[in-house]
Design an enzyme around this catalytic site. Structure first.
Site, PDB file in Angstrom:
ATOM      1  N   HIS A  19       0.857  -1.194   0.000  1.00 17.48           N
ATOM      2  CA  HIS A  19       0.000   0.000   0.000  1.00 17.48           C
ATOM      3  C   HIS A  19       0.891   1.242   0.000  1.00 17.48           C
ATOM      4  O   HIS A  19       2.129   1.134   0.067  1.00 17.48           O
ATOM      5  CB  HIS A  19      -0.980  -0.004   1.172  1.00 17.48           C
ATOM      6  CG  HIS A  19      -0.338  -0.173   2.516  1.00 17.48           C
ATOM      7  ND1 HIS A  19       0.527   0.739   3.057  1.00 17.48           N
ATOM      8  CD2 HIS A  19      -0.419  -1.177   3.428  1.00 17.48           C
ATOM      9  CE1 HIS A  19       0.940   0.333   4.233  1.00 17.48           C
ATOM     10  NE2 HIS A  19       0.388  -0.853   4.481  1.00 17.48           N
ATOM     11  N   HIS A  22       3.791   1.613   2.563  1.00 17.92           N
ATOM     12  CA  HIS A  22       5.040   0.907   2.228  1.00 17.92           C
ATOM     13  C   HIS A  22       5.848   1.727   1.229  1.00 17.92           C
ATOM     14  O   HIS A  22       7.061   1.864   1.332  1.00 17.92           O
ATOM     15  CB  HIS A  22       4.726  -0.449   1.580  1.00 17.92           C
ATOM     16  CG  HIS A  22       4.086  -1.439   2.515  1.00 17.92           C
ATOM     17  ND1 HIS A  22       2.933  -2.098   2.214  1.00 17.92           N
ATOM     18  CD2 HIS A  22       4.463  -1.881   3.746  1.00 17.92           C
ATOM     19  CE1 HIS A  22       2.614  -2.923   3.204  1.00 17.92           C
ATOM     20  NE2 HIS A  22       3.527  -2.795   4.157  1.00 17.92           N
ATOM     21  N   CYS A 126      -0.981 -10.905  19.374  1.00 14.48           N
ATOM     22  CA  CYS A 126      -1.756 -10.405  18.238  1.00 14.48           C
ATOM     23  C   CYS A 126      -1.010 -10.814  16.973  1.00 14.48           C
ATOM     24  O   CYS A 126       0.133 -10.408  16.765  1.00 14.48           O
ATOM     25  CB  CYS A 126      -1.921  -8.885  18.279  1.00 14.48           C
ATOM     26  SG  CYS A 126      -2.614  -8.268  16.728  1.00 14.48           S
ATOM     27  N   CYS A 129       0.025  -7.904  14.425  1.00  6.68           N
ATOM     28  CA  CYS A 129       1.295  -7.182  14.604  1.00  6.68           C
ATOM     29  C   CYS A 129       2.405  -8.121  15.072  1.00  6.68           C
ATOM     30  O   CYS A 129       3.499  -7.680  15.376  1.00  6.68           O
ATOM     31  CB  CYS A 129       1.162  -5.957  15.501  1.00  6.68           C
ATOM     32  SG  CYS A 129       0.174  -6.082  16.952  1.00  6.68           S
ATOM     33  N   CYS A 143      -6.362  -6.011  20.866  1.00  5.82           N
ATOM     34  CA  CYS A 143      -5.022  -5.501  20.576  1.00  5.82           C
ATOM     35  C   CYS A 143      -5.092  -3.981  20.450  1.00  5.82           C
ATOM     36  O   CYS A 143      -5.953  -3.458  19.742  1.00  5.82           O
ATOM     37  CB  CYS A 143      -4.533  -6.130  19.274  1.00  5.82           C
ATOM     38  SG  CYS A 143      -3.234  -5.170  18.491  1.00  5.82           S
ATOM     39  N   HIS A 146      -4.561  -2.974  16.535  1.00  7.25           N
ATOM     40  CA  HIS A 146      -5.521  -3.412  15.511  1.00  7.25           C
ATOM     41  C   HIS A 146      -6.962  -3.488  15.989  1.00  7.25           C
ATOM     42  O   HIS A 146      -7.865  -3.770  15.201  1.00  7.25           O
ATOM     43  CB  HIS A 146      -5.092  -4.780  14.960  1.00  7.25           C
ATOM     44  CG  HIS A 146      -3.811  -4.716  14.205  1.00  7.25           C
ATOM     45  ND1 HIS A 146      -2.597  -5.001  14.783  1.00  7.25           N
ATOM     46  CD2 HIS A 146      -3.554  -4.340  12.933  1.00  7.25           C
ATOM     47  CE1 HIS A 146      -1.645  -4.834  13.886  1.00  7.25           C
ATOM     48  NE2 HIS A 146      -2.194  -4.421  12.765  1.00  7.25           N
ATOM     49  N   LYS A 292      -7.698   6.870   8.293  1.00  6.72           N
ATOM     50  CA  LYS A 292      -6.718   5.779   8.277  1.00  6.72           C
ATOM     51  C   LYS A 292      -7.041   4.807   7.135  1.00  6.72           C
ATOM     52  O   LYS A 292      -8.203   4.495   6.903  1.00  6.72           O
ATOM     53  CB  LYS A 292      -6.815   5.048   9.628  1.00  6.72           C
ATOM     54  CG  LYS A 292      -5.644   4.200   9.900  1.00  6.72           C
ATOM     55  CD  LYS A 292      -5.670   3.631  11.302  1.00  6.72           C
ATOM     56  CE  LYS A 292      -4.596   2.555  11.328  1.00  6.72           C
ATOM     57  NZ  LYS A 292      -4.648   1.655  12.395  1.00  6.72           N
ATOM     58  N   LYS A 295      -8.483  -1.993   4.992  1.00  3.19           N
ATOM     59  CA  LYS A 295      -9.158  -2.859   4.017  1.00  3.19           C
ATOM     60  C   LYS A 295     -10.654  -2.760   4.162  1.00  3.19           C
ATOM     61  O   LYS A 295     -11.389  -2.726   3.191  1.00  3.19           O
ATOM     62  CB  LYS A 295      -8.742  -4.309   4.268  1.00  3.19           C
ATOM     63  CG  LYS A 295      -7.536  -4.718   3.497  1.00  3.19           C
ATOM     64  CD  LYS A 295      -7.430  -6.219   3.561  1.00  3.19           C
ATOM     65  CE  LYS A 295      -6.002  -6.642   3.304  1.00  3.19           C
ATOM     66  NZ  LYS A 295      -5.735  -7.970   3.795  1.00  3.19           N
TER      67      LYS A 295
HETATM   68  O1  ME8 Z   1       5.850  -3.992  10.381  1.00  2.00           O
HETATM   69  N1  ME8 Z   1       1.979   4.923   6.413  1.00  2.00           N
HETATM   70  O2  ME8 Z   1       5.827  -4.849   8.236  1.00  2.00           O
HETATM   71  P1  ME8 Z   1       4.587  -4.017   7.636  1.00  2.00           P
HETATM   72  C1  ME8 Z   1       3.317   4.900   6.519  1.00  2.00           C
HETATM   73  N2  ME8 Z   1       7.502  -6.734   8.882  1.00  2.00           N
HETATM   74  N3  ME8 Z   1       4.011   3.789   6.836  1.00  2.00           N
HETATM   75  C2  ME8 Z   1       3.314   2.665   7.064  1.00  2.00           C
HETATM   76  C3  ME8 Z   1       1.910   2.615   6.961  1.00  2.00           C
HETATM   77  C4  ME8 Z   1       1.240   3.826   6.614  1.00  2.00           C
HETATM   78  N4  ME8 Z   1      -0.079   3.901   6.493  1.00  2.00           N
HETATM   79  N5  ME8 Z   1       1.519   1.349   7.251  1.00  2.00           N
HETATM   80  C5  ME8 Z   1       2.651   0.646   7.513  1.00  2.00           C
HETATM   81  C6  ME8 Z   1       6.246  -4.762   9.528  1.00  2.00           C
HETATM   82  N6  ME8 Z   1       3.725   1.432   7.398  1.00  2.00           N
HETATM   83  C7  ME8 Z   1       7.408  -5.699   9.848  1.00  2.00           C
HETATM   84  C8  ME8 Z   1       8.679  -4.892   9.911  1.00  2.00           C
HETATM   85  S1  ME8 Z   1      11.329  -4.674  10.191  1.00  2.00           S
HETATM   86  C9  ME8 Z   1      12.537  -5.633  10.790  1.00  2.00           C
HETATM   87  C10 ME8 Z   1       9.918  -5.681  10.248  1.00  2.00           C
HETATM   88  C11 ME8 Z   1       5.138   1.067   7.608  1.00  2.00           C
HETATM   89  O3  ME8 Z   1       4.457  -4.526   6.237  1.00  2.00           O
HETATM   90  C12 ME8 Z   1       5.360   0.354   8.937  1.00  2.00           C
HETATM   91  O4  ME8 Z   1       5.390   1.267   9.995  1.00  2.00           O
HETATM   92  O5  ME8 Z   1       3.434  -4.093   8.536  1.00  2.00           O
HETATM   93  C13 ME8 Z   1       6.692  -0.308   8.667  1.00  2.00           C
HETATM   94  O6  ME8 Z   1       7.744   0.600   8.886  1.00  2.00           O
HETATM   95  C14 ME8 Z   1       6.601  -0.681   7.183  1.00  2.00           C
HETATM   96  O7  ME8 Z   1       5.531   0.110   6.642  1.00  2.00           O
HETATM   97  C15 ME8 Z   1       6.297  -2.146   6.955  1.00  2.00           C
HETATM   98  O8  ME8 Z   1       5.114  -2.516   7.626  1.00  2.00           O
END
Ligand code: ME8
Length: 625
Positions: A19, A22, A126, A129, A143, A146, A292, A295
């Site tokens: 999304h 990311h 959870c 997360c 949680c 979430h 926010k 989905k």
């Molecule tokens: O947390 N706006 O993975 P993830 C900005 N696998 N950043 C966002 C966001 C948003 N709406 N939603 C998520 C994980 N992120 C773990 C990380 S690292 C060793 C393991 C950011 O796919 C989130 O904060 O849920 C994180 O930095 C990254 O996207 C990946 O999130």
């Protein structure tokens, strides 16, 4: 270039397509990495966090093996990186052998130190997360991140003696710029006022992970595995990792600060490795209107979709300039188009166009000789560098735009179209070309494609080699312009995407005639109707007409909970496994103390109630149109 710089993003869970959040994180990291490449050797890593229960369950739902599942979703993340010009040096996946080797090595070092012991874990978890919680952390039993029920776990586990490092960690956080921005540092220090607990680092109840080297019937907790990626990517356990360690910046979002600011540095302290220099926490990207992304609201912004409607560099520019780095922000098409039209098409695009057209018309495309610097001295490189050092990416851009607008003012003041003296005209145009070259170098981190295009139009060869050392008036010897064209076409229609959607609808459903008592097709389309499958039924403890149903809507990670008044019309065994129609985007409601996240559809006639079901079995989650 002896200096090195290592920046990483978090590694994403490929539990569903990427999304905009990311994508935002990668664009910001990319801009920082590209900035430092101007005078350093950089390692920029990103990748995927492929293990854990969340992924295992998402794969099961799709009836795929976790390997096949992550392979397929992983392709979308790679496609996003390519589409957004993300210049990573390594795309790491935690299922790679080199990573398993690094994880095993660090855990063995921690064990040698006497920091790992066997015990029993009893508590909440959870899966969304991948995090442990205590009763105290929960909000209404759910949680805190979430707002979904947690699972109770009771199993044998190995623990990391994290508590042992509490004092050392607090000192490190206080003495260094380890957690930034400052407010995140204070939040962590506040949480560290409570005694730090040891961390359960292995699980036995599922299999999708790296076996624990000291007892292979245990799987390493997904975070204990994922965090180590920052070492794997630079060659650990081989000594060569020291070239880039300690990392300069781990760039992450605000939901995973604890793991990076507490779990990771204490693991490193235990293994005898220095903690990273900075964990920088960027803000969250929300959907239009600050809502926010989720989905269930159907407002998740797909980066692979918006790039079909807007130029790549306009999206990059908008995200980097609009949102103060470190704060939350919203994606808005209207604002994106405004910035595109004003700052990119007008300010920057016109500056280039005016300059090149004047050179073509008056000098046959030949770039004049160096004269006297009247303009480039106004570019405040020091200020831009300071902003970049402080990670104020938005301010760096705004400072650069001051210079672009100075340059536009210079054209207006000098009125080159009225200057008859060839030497004077040449001096003015040379100054403008130089201003554009310096601007293009400064744009490299933010809008790499645009920066190259400007250089191409100015006929600059080997532009990829130009860097901070070339930020001097008169440093480059020009010959003639390259092929010139408009840099940014204006986007005439605000909300181009919405407009295109409207056109598509008209094509598919005809042009609507307006009638007062009717709803429009687009109003109808707002109701998100989905096919769901009932997976669990429970009588409502406080109401004998109500059932509490769990319904699979094909959303991968979790079933939704519905409270429905059909208990007097259907037996539990009639419902289990039945496909029904669910209104997915209804505001949640609480019915006699139990939350309902949607509504099922039923037909009613004189007290008789019959559920609406698809005529044939179809994939769960299918949209009803
Ligand atoms: O947390 N706006 O993975 P993830 C900005 N696998 N950043 C966002 C966001 C948003 N709406 N939603 C998520 C994980 N992120 C773990 C990380 S690292 C060793 C393991 C950011 O796919 C989130 O904060 O849920 C994180 O930095 C990254 O996207 C990946 O999130």
């Amino acid at each position: 270039m002896n200096k090195t710089f290592f920046i990483s993003t978090a590694i994403d869970y490929p539990s569903g397509p990427p999304h905009l959040g990311h994508c935002y994180e990668k664009i910001c990291a990319d801009a920082i990495a590209r900035w430092h490449r101007l005078d350093k050797k950089v390692h920029f890593s990103t990748g995927l966090d492929e293990h854990g229960l969340k992924i295992q369950r998402s794969a099961e739902k799709e009836k795929k093996s976790p390997e096949q599942f992550v392979e397929e979703i992983g392709k979308l993340f790679l496609q996003m990186c390519k589409g957004y010009n993300i210049s990573y040096d390594d795309f790491i996946r935690t299922t790679e052998k080199r990573h398993e080797k690094a994880v095993n090595h660090i855990l063995k070092s921690m064990h040698k130190k006497g920091d790992i012991y066997k015990g029993n874990y009893e508590g909440m978890y959870c899966v969304e997360c991948e995090n442990y919680y205590t009763e105290k952390d929960l909000v209404n039993g759910n949680c805190p991140v979430h707002n979904k029920p947690v699972e109770v776990i009771k199993e044998e586990s190995y623990f990391f003696r994290m508590s042992k490092y509490q004092d050392k960690l607090i000192e490190y956080i206080k003495k260094n710029k380890f957690v930034l921005p400052e407010k995140k540092k204070n939040e962590i220090l506040n949480r560290l006022k409570e005694p730090l607990k040891d961390l359960s680092i292995t699980r036995t109840s599922f299999s999708w992970g790296i076996p624990f080297p000291l007892d292979p019937k245990h799987i390493i907790y997904v975070w204990g595995d994922a965090l180590v990626n920052y070492l794997t990517t630079i060659g650990y356990p081989d000594n060569k990792y020291k070239k880039f360690w300690p990392a300069n910046i781990h760039l992450i979002g605000s939901d995973i600060v604890w793991h990076h600011a507490v779990v990771w540095p204490t693991m490193l302290m235990s293994a005898g490795i220095k903690p990273p220099k900075t964990v920088f926490v960027h803000g969250f990207i929300n959907a239009e209107g600050g809502v926010k992304m989720s989905k269930s609201l159907g407002n998740v912004i797909d980066p692979l979709e918006i790039i079909k409607y807007y130029p790549l560099d306009s999206i990059r520019y908008f995200l980097l300039r609009e949102i103060p780095f470190g704060e939350d922000g919203s994606f808005s098409e209207v604002k994106l188009v405004e910035r595109h039209n004003q700052e990119l098409a007008n300010d920057l695009g016109n500056l280039l166009r005016r300059t090149t057209v004047l050179i073509e018309k008056n000098l046959g495309g030949k770039i004049p000789q160096k004269g006297k610097d009247e303009l480039c001295k106004k570019l405040n490189l020091k200020k831009i560098s300071d902003h970049m050092e402080k990670l104020e990416l938005h301010n760096a851009l705004s400072e650069l735009w001051k210079f672009i607008n100075e340059s536009n003012k210079y054209v207006n003041d000098k009125e080159p179209w009225n200057v008859k003296d060839k030497k004077k005209l040449g001096d003015i145009l040379y100054n403008l070309v130089e201003a554009l070259r310096l601007t293009a170098i400064m744009l490299k981190p933010f809008m790499p494609g645009t920066s190259e295009e400007i250089a191409k139009q100015l006929g600059i060869k080997d532009f990829e080699k130009q860097s901070l050392k070339d930020m001097r008036y008169g440093k480059y010897k020009y010959s003639s312009l390259g092929k010139t064209k408009v840099l940014f076409e204006k986007i005439e229609v605000i909300q181009k995407k919405a407009k295109m959607e409207e056109e598509r609808m008209t094509e598919e459903h005809g042009k609507e005639l307006y009638m007062e008592d009717k709803i429009s097709f687009s109003e109808f389309q707002k109701i998100d109707l989905r096919v769901g499958k009932i997976t669990k039924i429970q009588p409502h403890p406080k109401a004998d007409k109500l059932y509490i149903l769990m319904v699979d809507l094909g959303e991968g990670e979790h079933d939704v909970q519905l409270v429905a008044g059909i208990r007097q019309h259907y037996k539990e065994e009639e419902l289990l496994g039945k496909q029904i129609v669910v209104v997915r985007n209804l505001q949640p409601a609480v019915l006699r103390g139990v939350e309902s996240e949607g509504m099922l559809l039923a037909a009613e006639f004189k007290g008789k109630i019959v559920l609406i079901s698809p005529e044939k079995e179809i994939e769960t989650g299918a949209k009803i149109r």
